[in-house]
Design a protein around this motif. Sequence first.
Motif, PDB file in Angstrom:
ATOM      1  N   ILE A  30       0.838  -1.201   0.000  1.00  0.00           N
ATOM      2  CA  ILE A  30       0.000   0.000   0.000  1.00  0.00           C
ATOM      3  C   ILE A  30       0.871   1.248   0.000  1.00  0.00           C
ATOM      4  CG2 ILE A  30      -1.749   1.266   1.314  1.00  0.00           C
ATOM      5  CD1 ILE A  30      -2.606  -1.563   2.399  1.00  0.00           C
ATOM      6  N   VAL A  31       1.922   1.227   0.830  1.00  0.00           N
ATOM      7  CA  VAL A  31       2.853   2.359   0.874  1.00  0.00           C
ATOM      8  C   VAL A  31       3.493   2.554  -0.499  1.00  0.00           C
ATOM      9  CG1 VAL A  31       4.965   3.250   1.919  1.00  0.00           C
ATOM     10  CG2 VAL A  31       3.303   2.031   3.335  1.00  0.00           C
ATOM     11  N   GLY A  32       3.864   1.440  -1.157  1.00  0.00           N
ATOM     12  CA  GLY A  32       4.481   1.514  -2.481  1.00  0.00           C
ATOM     13  C   GLY A  32       3.555   2.103  -3.527  1.00  0.00           C
ATOM     14  N   VAL A  33       2.273   1.729  -3.488  1.00  0.00           N
ATOM     15  CA  VAL A  33       1.301   2.281  -4.441  1.00  0.00           C
ATOM     16  C   VAL A  33       1.142   3.780  -4.206  1.00  0.00           C
ATOM     17  CG1 VAL A  33      -1.114   2.251  -5.172  1.00  0.00           C
ATOM     18  CG2 VAL A  33       0.084   0.096  -4.771  1.00  0.00           C
ATOM     19  N   VAL A  34       1.086   4.195  -2.939  1.00  0.00           N
ATOM     20  CA  VAL A  34       0.988   5.619  -2.615  1.00  0.00           C
ATOM     21  C   VAL A  34       2.211   6.362  -3.151  1.00  0.00           C
ATOM     22  CG1 VAL A  34       0.940   7.308  -0.742  1.00  0.00           C
ATOM     23  CG2 VAL A  34      -0.473   5.248  -0.602  1.00  0.00           C
TER      24      VAL A  34
ATOM     25  N   ALA B 135      -0.256  -2.704  11.154  1.00  0.00           N
ATOM     26  CA  ALA B 135      -0.722  -2.532   9.775  1.00  0.00           C
ATOM     27  C   ALA B 135      -1.700  -1.373   9.670  1.00  0.00           C
ATOM     28  CB  ALA B 135      -1.354  -3.823   9.278  1.00  0.00           C
ATOM     29  N   THR B 136      -2.606  -1.258  10.654  1.00  0.00           N
ATOM     30  CA  THR B 136      -3.562  -0.144  10.648  1.00  0.00           C
ATOM     31  C   THR B 136      -2.824   1.182  10.679  1.00  0.00           C
ATOM     32  OG1 THR B 136      -5.148  -1.503  11.862  1.00  0.00           O
ATOM     33  CG2 THR B 136      -5.551   0.867  11.830  1.00  0.00           C
ATOM     34  N   TYR B 137      -1.837   1.274  11.545  1.00  0.00           N
ATOM     35  CA  TYR B 137      -1.066   2.517  11.638  1.00  0.00           C
ATOM     36  C   TYR B 137      -0.363   2.830  10.315  1.00  0.00           C
ATOM     37  CZ  TYR B 137       3.033   5.355  12.077  1.00  0.00           C
ATOM     38  OH  TYR B 137       3.993   6.286  11.811  1.00  0.00           O
ATOM     39  N   ILE B 138       0.297   1.834   9.719  1.00  0.00           N
ATOM     40  CA  ILE B 138       1.044   2.075   8.478  1.00  0.00           C
ATOM     41  C   ILE B 138       0.109   2.559   7.373  1.00  0.00           C
ATOM     42  CG2 ILE B 138       2.418   0.996   6.636  1.00  0.00           C
ATOM     43  CD1 ILE B 138       3.487  -0.944   8.788  1.00  0.00           C
ATOM     44  N   VAL B 139      -1.043   1.878   7.225  1.00  0.00           N
ATOM     45  CA  VAL B 139      -1.992   2.251   6.174  1.00  0.00           C
ATOM     46  C   VAL B 139      -2.506   3.670   6.397  1.00  0.00           C
ATOM     47  CG1 VAL B 139      -4.256   1.745   5.181  1.00  0.00           C
ATOM     48  CG2 VAL B 139      -2.677  -0.125   5.688  1.00  0.00           C
ATOM     49  N   MET B 140      -2.971   3.946   7.614  1.00  0.00           N
ATOM     50  CA  MET B 140      -3.576   5.254   7.877  1.00  0.00           C
ATOM     51  C   MET B 140      -2.540   6.373   7.875  1.00  0.00           C
ATOM     52  SD  MET B 140      -6.686   4.595   7.838  1.00  0.00           S
ATOM     53  CE  MET B 140      -7.116   6.319   8.070  1.00  0.00           C
ATOM     54  N   ALA B 141      -1.352   6.099   8.396  1.00  0.00           N
ATOM     55  CA  ALA B 141      -0.315   7.133   8.401  1.00  0.00           C
ATOM     56  C   ALA B 141       0.121   7.461   6.975  1.00  0.00           C
ATOM     57  CB  ALA B 141       0.887   6.675   9.230  1.00  0.00           C
TER      58      ALA B 141
ATOM     59  N   PHE C 189      -1.849   6.197  15.219  1.00  0.00           N
ATOM     60  CA  PHE C 189      -1.425   5.097  16.086  1.00  0.00           C
ATOM     61  C   PHE C 189      -2.468   4.820  17.165  1.00  0.00           C
ATOM     62  CE2 PHE C 189       1.375   3.968  19.881  1.00  0.00           C
ATOM     63  CZ  PHE C 189       1.479   2.639  19.544  1.00  0.00           C
ATOM     64  N   TYR C 190      -2.970   5.877  17.786  1.00  0.00           N
ATOM     65  CA  TYR C 190      -3.931   5.705  18.881  1.00  0.00           C
ATOM     66  C   TYR C 190      -5.210   5.050  18.397  1.00  0.00           C
ATOM     67  CZ  TYR C 190      -1.840   7.853  23.007  1.00  0.00           C
ATOM     68  OH  TYR C 190      -1.070   8.069  24.118  1.00  0.00           O
ATOM     69  N   PHE C 191      -5.735   5.512  17.276  1.00  0.00           N
ATOM     70  CA  PHE C 191      -7.002   4.946  16.819  1.00  0.00           C
ATOM     71  C   PHE C 191      -6.815   3.562  16.215  1.00  0.00           C
ATOM     72  CE2 PHE C 191      -8.503   9.270  17.378  1.00  0.00           C
ATOM     73  CZ  PHE C 191      -9.735   9.026  17.965  1.00  0.00           C
ATOM     74  N   GLY C 192      -5.622   3.242  15.756  1.00  0.00           N
ATOM     75  CA  GLY C 192      -5.345   1.866  15.351  1.00  0.00           C
ATOM     76  C   GLY C 192      -5.400   0.919  16.531  1.00  0.00           C
ATOM     77  N   ILE C 193      -4.905   1.371  17.691  1.00  0.00           N
ATOM     78  CA  ILE C 193      -4.950   0.553  18.907  1.00  0.00           C
ATOM     79  C   ILE C 193      -6.389   0.419  19.419  1.00  0.00           C
ATOM     80  CG2 ILE C 193      -4.335   0.570  21.359  1.00  0.00           C
ATOM     81  CD1 ILE C 193      -1.601   1.634  20.537  1.00  0.00           C
TER      82      ILE C 193
END
Length: 694
Positions: free
Chosen positions: A456-460, A502-508, A536-540
């Motif tokens: 996902i990071v690569g596509v961005v 993974a949630t953090y990486i995608v959303m960040a 990070f917080y909302f991923g947790i």
Amino acid sequence: MSKIRVEKVDDGVEVARKLAEAEEGIGRKPEGWQKYLIPTIAVCWSLFQLALPKWILLDSTYIRAIHLAFALAIVYLNYPLFKKPYFGLKYFAEHKKIPLLDMLLAVTAALAALYIIIDYEGITTRYGAPNTMDLVAGIGLVILLLEAARRTIGPALPFIGSCFIAYSFLGPYMPDLIAFKGTSLNRFVGQMTMSTEGIYGIPLDVSATIVFLFVLFGAMLDKAGAGHYFIQLALSLLGRFKGGPAKAAIMGSGLTGLVSGSSIANIVTTGTFTIPMMKKVGYPATKAAATEVAASTDGQLAPPIMGAAAFIIAEYVNVPYIEVVKAAAVPAFASYAALFFISHIEASKLGIRGLPKSELPPFFQTLLSGVHYLVPLFMLLYELIVVRHSPELAAFNAIWVMAIIMLLQEPFLAWKNKKPLGPAFKKAIVQIFEALASGARNMVAVALATAAAGIIVGVVALGLGNLISEIIDVLSMGNVFLMLVITALASLIIGMGLPTTATYIVMASLTAPAIVNIGGMQGFIVPLMAAHLFCFYFGILADDTPPVGLAAYAAAAIAKSPPIATGIQGFMYDIRTAILPFMFIFNSDLILHNVSSWTQGILIFVMACIGNFAFASATQGWFITRNKPWEIPLFLCVTFILMRPDQIASWLGMPHDQRYWTYLIGLALYGMLYLMQRPRCRKDAGGQVAMSRA
């Protein structure tokens, strides 16, 4: 020995343990010679990672590729294609043996991951113009990685990754708002599998160089018995106070969070003790389970060890890890302090007292019985905070201290009990190897999550970054408040099916730059650290968000409470954590941004705690007695004043450097609420005494 009576392990605990095993990376349990295959590979992986900080010097791309190869091999050996046999095809759902097909897939996936270093020189010279072999290996790696992520994490991350892959090719055919020039197959493969901008990107690098060692350290502490020690210590210290078992659960889960790094593992470690005790003193099953869920989920927030995402934040923001710890300290500890306050509120509502001293382990005896577990923890803190060693070197040194303790612990107990030393040494060595295997198993999900999120990071990075900022700007209509709500909701929804990292990486990747840019356009200077911590917080928090919060399912299984009701109650407790990211986005004092004075930092922390207490009172309907409806807005005012003194000062026309004087307004209002409720509290207490006498 503890005097605590632990209820017999029942079916609910077994369900929770199965969830924990799944998260820990225990899928198949093969028999015969195959039962040694996965642990052997896992131990080799751990030894390889241990060799990196001191003895082996490798290019970072080599490290990432080998790290991913180990993870992929273990996944295909450890997880069957399906959890249950469909259409009578038991071959694809084998749990007692490893089929030949999965062995071949394990080898193929490992070779695909290693391809970048097998032909490293050739790949570097033809980047952007891959040959046929490059394309075959690259496409194979993407497919095998997504399938491995599905087997390990579930379908959510592979689905999201597949959508991004499809979007990268179908961009030109999309509606104007989301239209994208698209990419070619050659460029896609080059970006994803032949460079460090995709699968082999920063998240996988952090997983390979730092996170593994911290996870291994936690596994060693766990195998040595530190988790049980922490909960017994918490019980001995807090068990006799009002709602003592709940407060012990919170403290024990916070300490155990240093060990497990996993919400579910935390619940299974501490919840089997604390949930039955909470029920015993009068907590309803749902509230007992929800307290454990809230405490265990927030274990990932507590510095200095905050899970994999914290190390990735340091890389993305380009600051030393200790700066992430500093930024996270006030919100994390204020959140835990508020959870203690909530447990006190619930105990007051229900009229719950603590446990009798006769049923609690003696504090000093308990403290001394496991003081050796604290040595490697203090060593780690010393290395990170005082000496300022790199995180990987600090973890490496702490691991060796922990290994020595594990090697000597069993022989010391044998000598103390006048038993033979030989079997004790053998048991200690077996424990160390079990910890090495367990640490590697625990890392599989993290490695796969970081690698798959790298797609996902690569596509961005292919050029979508600016477009995504524009889309978010349109959806939020340029309003930074609405954009934050959208980001929070998206994190909670995506996080239902993804691990925290993974949630953090995608959303960040998608929203952190947009938060900074849109905030800047509206005159808010949002530090990049604050934007990343927000994600990070909302991923947790997604870990206990109904209807898919697995942490809630694990706790509900132990408490025999409804999972959805447990998740909703846990989320109600965690609202006090959800408010903090919205506050530190606009008040960077809360993340100690440009704050270097200890006295200033302590003042901010104390006021944040009191502000969070007021918010907890507003959401839980209780302060020192039941709230009147018109008192709730006053508690919310206290929260806002104590967490946003800058805004209050601006409204009052005060200079920014005088903003802390507005704390006095919030404290005065809080004190007034106390004085208003005090007479009602005495009346309620008198009524309860009269009823008890009657």
